[in-house]
Design a protein around this motif. Structure first.
Motif, PDB file in Angstrom:
ATOM      1  N   ASN A   1       7.521   0.809 -29.302  1.00  0.00           N
ATOM      2  CA  ASN A   1       6.088   1.027 -29.512  1.00  0.00           C
ATOM      3  C   ASN A   1       5.827   1.863 -30.761  1.00  0.00           C
ATOM      4  O   ASN A   1       4.795   1.681 -31.430  1.00  0.00           O
ATOM      5  CB  ASN A   1       5.460   1.665 -28.277  1.00  0.00           C
ATOM      6  CG  ASN A   1       5.247   0.654 -27.164  1.00  0.00           C
ATOM      7  OD1 ASN A   1       4.994  -0.522 -27.422  1.00  0.00           O
ATOM      8  ND2 ASN A   1       5.372   1.089 -25.919  1.00  0.00           N
ATOM      9  N   ARG A   2       6.744   2.753 -31.134  1.00  0.00           N
ATOM     10  CA  ARG A   2       6.599   3.460 -32.417  1.00  0.00           C
ATOM     11  C   ARG A   2       6.762   2.473 -33.573  1.00  0.00           C
ATOM     12  O   ARG A   2       6.032   2.537 -34.575  1.00  0.00           O
ATOM     13  CB  ARG A   2       7.620   4.591 -32.525  1.00  0.00           C
ATOM     14  CG  ARG A   2       7.404   5.733 -31.545  1.00  0.00           C
ATOM     15  CD  ARG A   2       8.183   6.982 -31.920  1.00  0.00           C
ATOM     16  NE  ARG A   2       9.626   6.809 -31.890  1.00  0.00           N
ATOM     17  CZ  ARG A   2      10.380   6.935 -30.798  1.00  0.00           C
ATOM     18  NH1 ARG A   2       9.814   7.205 -29.633  1.00  0.00           N
ATOM     19  NH2 ARG A   2      11.694   6.806 -30.860  1.00  0.00           N
ATOM     20  N   ILE A   3       7.728   1.575 -33.440  1.00  0.00           N
ATOM     21  CA  ILE A   3       7.925   0.547 -34.459  1.00  0.00           C
ATOM     22  C   ILE A   3       6.711  -0.371 -34.534  1.00  0.00           C
ATOM     23  O   ILE A   3       6.229  -0.724 -35.624  1.00  0.00           O
ATOM     24  CB  ILE A   3       9.204  -0.250 -34.161  1.00  0.00           C
ATOM     25  CG1 ILE A   3      10.438   0.643 -34.315  1.00  0.00           C
ATOM     26  CG2 ILE A   3       9.315  -1.470 -35.063  1.00  0.00           C
ATOM     27  CD1 ILE A   3      11.730   0.009 -33.833  1.00  0.00           C
ATOM     28  N   ASP A   4       6.183  -0.749 -33.382  1.00  0.00           N
ATOM     29  CA  ASP A   4       5.017  -1.628 -33.323  1.00  0.00           C
ATOM     30  C   ASP A   4       3.825  -1.010 -34.037  1.00  0.00           C
ATOM     31  O   ASP A   4       3.120  -1.680 -34.812  1.00  0.00           O
ATOM     32  CB  ASP A   4       4.665  -1.905 -31.852  1.00  0.00           C
ATOM     33  CG  ASP A   4       3.477  -2.820 -31.704  1.00  0.00           C
ATOM     34  OD1 ASP A   4       3.657  -4.049 -31.797  1.00  0.00           O
ATOM     35  OD2 ASP A   4       2.361  -2.310 -31.498  1.00  0.00           O
ATOM     36  N   ALA A   5       3.592   0.267 -33.799  1.00  0.00           N
ATOM     37  CA  ALA A   5       2.457   0.945 -34.430  1.00  0.00           C
ATOM     38  C   ALA A   5       2.648   1.073 -35.940  1.00  0.00           C
ATOM     39  O   ALA A   5       1.727   0.837 -36.716  1.00  0.00           O
ATOM     40  CB  ALA A   5       2.259   2.321 -33.799  1.00  0.00           C
ATOM     41  N   ALA A   6       3.854   1.422 -36.363  1.00  0.00           N
ATOM     42  CA  ALA A   6       4.114   1.622 -37.791  1.00  0.00           C
ATOM     43  C   ALA A   6       4.069   0.317 -38.571  1.00  0.00           C
ATOM     44  O   ALA A   6       3.611   0.283 -39.723  1.00  0.00           O
ATOM     45  CB  ALA A   6       5.463   2.305 -37.986  1.00  0.00           C
ATOM     46  N   ASP A   7       4.544  -0.769 -37.949  1.00  0.00           N
ATOM     47  CA  ASP A   7       4.651  -2.042 -38.649  1.00  0.00           C
ATOM     48  C   ASP A   7       3.486  -2.978 -38.385  1.00  0.00           C
ATOM     49  O   ASP A   7       3.474  -4.109 -38.879  1.00  0.00           O
ATOM     50  CB  ASP A   7       5.951  -2.747 -38.254  1.00  0.00           C
ATOM     51  CG  ASP A   7       7.177  -2.025 -38.762  1.00  0.00           C
ATOM     52  OD1 ASP A   7       7.029  -1.133 -39.617  1.00  0.00           O
ATOM     53  OD2 ASP A   7       8.290  -2.334 -38.300  1.00  0.00           O
TER      54      ASP A   7
END
Length: 329
Positions: free
Chosen positions: A19-25
């Protein structure tokens, strides 16, 4: 930092990392713990040998998962899917490259274990979403496309494009479909295997497709995100599944049409349109705001024309990258 395999106990930490990756990307694909548990217990996946996690003390900051298909694809190749990610705050430190190197080595080893040494293998990875057409040349890559320079540096090249198509619900009226003595309904639990066999026939001539085992199919069929009451099958008088739609809910309020297929001998009869129309109508009645699907931009069956006719609009383009690695000897 330490490097150890993923475990089932990592499901909450892996969900948070994704979810951190999802938000950043700007992926628009939030993860949920039940879905990640299903990933980590996927039939055929050996967590001890097929996964690697990078941890900074107790924090999970990167991972990779190797999934080698047990059957050859349409082109007689061993399909090796490489998945993974690195925490946005820890990128550009060489973690992604080292995880890819490990994943490729493990994929080659596993492919050799599962298949003849004469077989050819191909590594495959997601290449993210294409930039918007109006984005400037200097605009940062989003939608996961930031991985493309790493992929290209390792010899991967774009192999396929996928259209994401959306339809608002209820939207325009759906066409009346003549079913020609074919019964269209939601599938029952016991229709799982008959639908899998229809899928094997429907996708036998599709790019990159390989037969899915009954064990994996049932994992999808009974997944917690599956919405089988909104799925549809078309049955002939003998009870053979001629066409089908598999549906899930991966994002609240959005029906994801995961699979659509028609047996080759039943194509040209409007059956795909019939099962889609039933699924869309049922989703609208249930209260879904929209439906989405992905389709091969180069589909041989003219699927994009069908979805256009049913009111789907093209929203984005995603890419798959591949690296052929030749024979396993």
């Amino acid at each position: 930092m330490t490097r150890t395999p993923l475990t089932l106990e990592d499901a909450p930490a892996l969900t948070a990392l994704l979810n951190r990756i999802d938000a950043a990307d700007d992926l628009g694909e939030p993860a949920e713990i039940p879905s990640i548990r299903e990933l980590l217990t996927m039939p055929g996946l050996d967590l001890e040998r097929d996964t690697l996690a990078v941890r900074d003390e107790e924090a999970l900051i990167g991972f990779t998962v190797v999934d080698v298909h047990t059957s050859l694809d349409r082109d007689e190749r061993v399909r090796c899917q490489l998945m993974g990610g690195v925490d946005p705050s820890r990128r550009r430190q060489g973690l992604g490259a080292s995880l890819f190197a490990w994943a490729e080595e493990r994929a080659a080893q596993l492919a050799a274990e599962r298949h003849s040494a004469e077989a050819e293998a191909v590594f495959r990875a997601a290449g993210g979403r294409d930039p918007d057409l109006d984005a400037g040349e200097d605009a940062p890559l989003t939608g996961g496309a930031g991985v493309r320079p790493l992929l290209e540096s390792r010899g991967y090249r774009r192999a396929r494009s996928w259209l994401v198509m959306l339809r608002e619900l209820p939207g325009a009226a759906l066409p009346e479909i003549e079913r020609e003595q074919v019964r269209v309904s939601a599938p029952a639990d016991e229709d799982s295997e008959a639908t899998r066999l229809a899928h094997l026939a429907a996708f036998a001539d599709h790019w990159g497709s390989a037969p899915v085992s009954a064990e994996r199919w049932n994992r999808w069929w009974f997944s917690h995100t599956a919405r089988r009451e909104l799925a549809s099958i078309a049955l002939d008088a003998d009870g053979t599944v001629l066409a089908y739609v598999i549906a899930s809910e991966d994002k609240p309020g959005v029906l994801h049409i995961a699979l659509v297929g028609t047996r080759p001998e039943a194509r040209g009869r409007g059956l795909a349109r019939a099962v889609l129309a039933r699924t869309l109508a049922a989703a609208a009645e249930t209260g879904y705001a929209s439906a989405e699907l992905e389709v091969d931009a180069e589909s041989l069956t003219g699927a994009t024309r069908l979805y256009d006719a049913l009111g789907f609009a093209r929203d984005a383009v995603y890419a798959t990258f591949e690296k052929p690695v030749g024979r396993l000897v």
